[in-house]
Design a protein around this motif. Structure first.
Motif, mmCIF file in Angstrom:
data_model
loop_
_atom_site.group_PDB
_atom_site.id
_atom_site.type_symbol
_atom_site.label_atom_id
_atom_site.label_comp_id
_atom_site.label_asym_id
_atom_site.label_seq_id
_atom_site.Cartn_x
_atom_site.Cartn_y
_atom_site.Cartn_z
ATOM 1 N N GLY A 157 48.618 32.750 0.721
ATOM 2 C CA GLY A 157 47.807 32.045 1.341
ATOM 3 C C GLY A 157 46.458 32.264 0.784
ATOM 4 O O GLY A 157 46.016 31.747 2.047
ATOM 5 N N ALA A 158 46.319 33.603 -0.552
ATOM 6 C CA ALA A 158 44.802 33.596 -0.910
ATOM 7 C C ALA A 158 43.885 32.304 -1.158
ATOM 8 O O ALA A 158 44.963 31.753 -1.275
ATOM 9 N N GLY A 159 42.662 32.305 -0.269
ATOM 10 C CA GLY A 159 41.945 31.027 -0.337
ATOM 11 C C GLY A 159 41.970 29.734 0.631
ATOM 12 O O GLY A 159 41.646 29.148 0.636
ATOM 13 N N GLN A 160 43.569 29.922 1.021
ATOM 14 C CA GLN A 160 43.774 29.013 2.342
ATOM 15 C C GLN A 160 42.899 29.293 3.161
ATOM 16 O O GLN A 160 42.872 30.491 3.879
ATOM 17 N N PRO A 161 42.242 28.354 4.939
ATOM 18 C CA PRO A 161 41.563 28.815 5.873
ATOM 19 C C PRO A 161 43.007 29.300 6.647
ATOM 20 O O PRO A 161 43.542 29.139 6.895
ATOM 21 N N GLY A 162 42.510 30.269 7.050
ATOM 22 C CA GLY A 162 42.960 30.561 8.443
ATOM 23 C C GLY A 162 42.574 31.161 9.539
ATOM 24 O O GLY A 162 41.247 30.376 9.659
ATOM 25 N N TYR A 163 43.283 31.604 10.426
ATOM 26 C CA TYR A 163 42.324 31.702 11.722
ATOM 27 C C TYR A 163 41.609 32.601 12.015
ATOM 28 O O TYR A 163 42.046 33.222 11.644
ATOM 29 N N ARG A 164 40.555 32.287 12.232
ATOM 30 C CA ARG A 164 39.951 33.293 12.991
ATOM 31 C C ARG A 164 39.482 34.225 14.505
ATOM 32 O O ARG A 164 40.793 33.945 14.980
ATOM 33 N N VAL A 165 39.885 35.872 14.513
ATOM 34 C CA VAL A 165 40.526 36.929 15.173
ATOM 35 C C VAL A 165 39.273 36.822 16.105
ATOM 36 O O VAL A 165 37.982 37.818 15.760
ATOM 37 N N PRO A 166 39.897 36.535 17.032
ATOM 38 C CA PRO A 166 37.854 36.375 18.063
ATOM 39 C C PRO A 166 38.178 38.231 18.613
ATOM 40 O O PRO A 166 39.249 38.549 18.852
ATOM 41 N N THR A 167 36.999 38.990 18.730
ATOM 42 C CA THR A 167 36.642 39.852 19.866
ATOM 43 C C THR A 167 36.723 39.366 21.314
ATOM 44 O O THR A 167 37.128 41.092 21.615
ATOM 45 N N ALA A 168 36.325 38.484 21.838
ATOM 46 C CA ALA A 168 36.175 38.046 22.980
ATOM 47 C C ALA A 168 37.041 36.717 23.300
ATOM 48 O O ALA A 168 36.702 36.094 23.268
ATOM 49 N N PRO A 169 37.902 36.706 23.124
ATOM 50 C CA PRO A 169 38.705 35.337 24.116
ATOM 51 C C PRO A 169 38.039 34.566 24.461
ATOM 52 O O PRO A 169 38.518 35.681 25.756
ATOM 53 N N SER A 170 38.049 33.179 24.884
ATOM 54 C CA SER A 170 37.854 32.311 26.327
ATOM 55 C C SER A 170 38.979 32.139 27.193
ATOM 56 O O SER A 170 40.121 32.133 26.490
ATOM 57 N N LEU A 171 38.884 32.127 28.257
ATOM 58 C CA LEU A 171 40.482 31.698 28.981
ATOM 59 C C LEU A 171 40.686 30.288 28.688
ATOM 60 O O LEU A 171 42.301 30.306 28.673
ATOM 61 N N ASP A 172 40.526 29.435 28.480
ATOM 62 C CA ASP A 172 40.333 27.994 28.178
ATOM 63 C C ASP A 172 41.663 27.768 26.573
ATOM 64 O O ASP A 172 41.990 27.040 26.265
ATOM 65 N N GLY A 173 41.177 29.402 25.636
ATOM 66 C CA GLY A 173 42.408 28.998 24.618
ATOM 67 C C GLY A 173 41.312 29.022 23.400
ATOM 68 O O GLY A 173 41.434 29.042 21.974
ATOM 69 N N ASN A 174 40.326 29.035 23.953
ATOM 70 C CA ASN A 174 39.218 28.349 22.244
ATOM 71 C C ASN A 174 38.802 30.160 21.486
ATOM 72 O O ASN A 174 38.481 30.729 22.201
ATOM 73 N N THR A 175 38.968 30.140 20.166
ATOM 74 C CA THR A 175 38.330 30.991 19.878
ATOM 75 C C THR A 175 36.799 30.684 19.133
ATOM 76 O O THR A 175 36.877 32.074 18.392
ATOM 77 N N VAL A 176 36.176 30.160 19.115
ATOM 78 C CA VAL A 176 35.278 29.957 18.633
ATOM 79 C C VAL A 176 33.683 31.093 19.600
ATOM 80 O O VAL A 176 33.715 30.715 20.398
#
Length: 128
Positions: free
Chosen positions: A72-91
Motif C-alpha cells: 500500500g505504498a503511497g496510499q493513505p493509512g491510519y495514524r497511530v495515536p500516542t494518546a488515544p481518546s476514550l471516544d475512539g477518535n485518534t486525531v
C-alpha cells in the motif's frame, strides 16, 4: 526538452500533487478532531513519491522473489495515536496542526523551486 529537465519537472509536479493530497487528508483530520470514532489518516509522502516516480520497489522476475515494496505504498493509512481518546477518535490536534504547517511550508518551497526553474528556462529562451 532534455531528459534531465523533463525529469526535474515531473518530479516537482508529482511532489506538488502529493503535497496537495496530504494537505487535504490533514485538513480532514483537523476538521474531525471532535468527531467520536474518527480515525486520523495520513500519507507517507516519501513512499508515495517513490512509487509515483518509479524509483521505489525493486522489480521481481520470479514469483519466489521477495518484494521490497511496503504494501500500500503511497496510499493513505491510519495514524497511530500516542494518546488515544476514550471516544475512539485518534486525531491529536497538536500533531495534525504541526504536520499541516510543515506540509504547507514544503508545498510552498516546491512551488517556488519549480517557478524558479521555469523562469530560468524562460530567461534562457528569450536570450536575456
Amino acid at each position: 526538452m532534455p531528459d534531465s529537465f523533463r525529469a526535474h519537472l515531473s518530479f516537482n509536479a508529482a511532489a506538488l500533487g502529493l503535497r496537495e493530497q496530504r494537505g487535504a487528508a490533514l485538513a480532514s483530520n483537523i476538521a474531525n478532531a471532535a468527531t467520536p470514532g474518527f480515525k486520523a489518516r495520513d500519507i507517507d509522502f516519501d513512499a508515495a513519491l517513490q512509487a509515483q516516480i518509479g524509483g521505489g520497489a525493486l522489480r521481481t522476475s520470479d514469483a519466489r522473489h521477495f518484494s521490497s515494496a511496503a504494501p500500500g505504498a503511497g496510499q493513505p493509512g491510519y495514524r497511530v495515536p500516542t494518546a488515544p481518546s476514550l471516544d475512539g477518535n485518534t486525531v491529536e490536534l497538536a500533531v495534525e496542526q504541526m504536520e499541516f504547517a510543515e506540509n504547507s511550508l514544503r508545498y510552498q518551497t516546491s512551488l517556488a523551486l519549480l517557478n524558479r526553474r521555469i523562469s530560468g528556462l524562460m530567461t534562457a529562451i528569450k536570450g536575456e
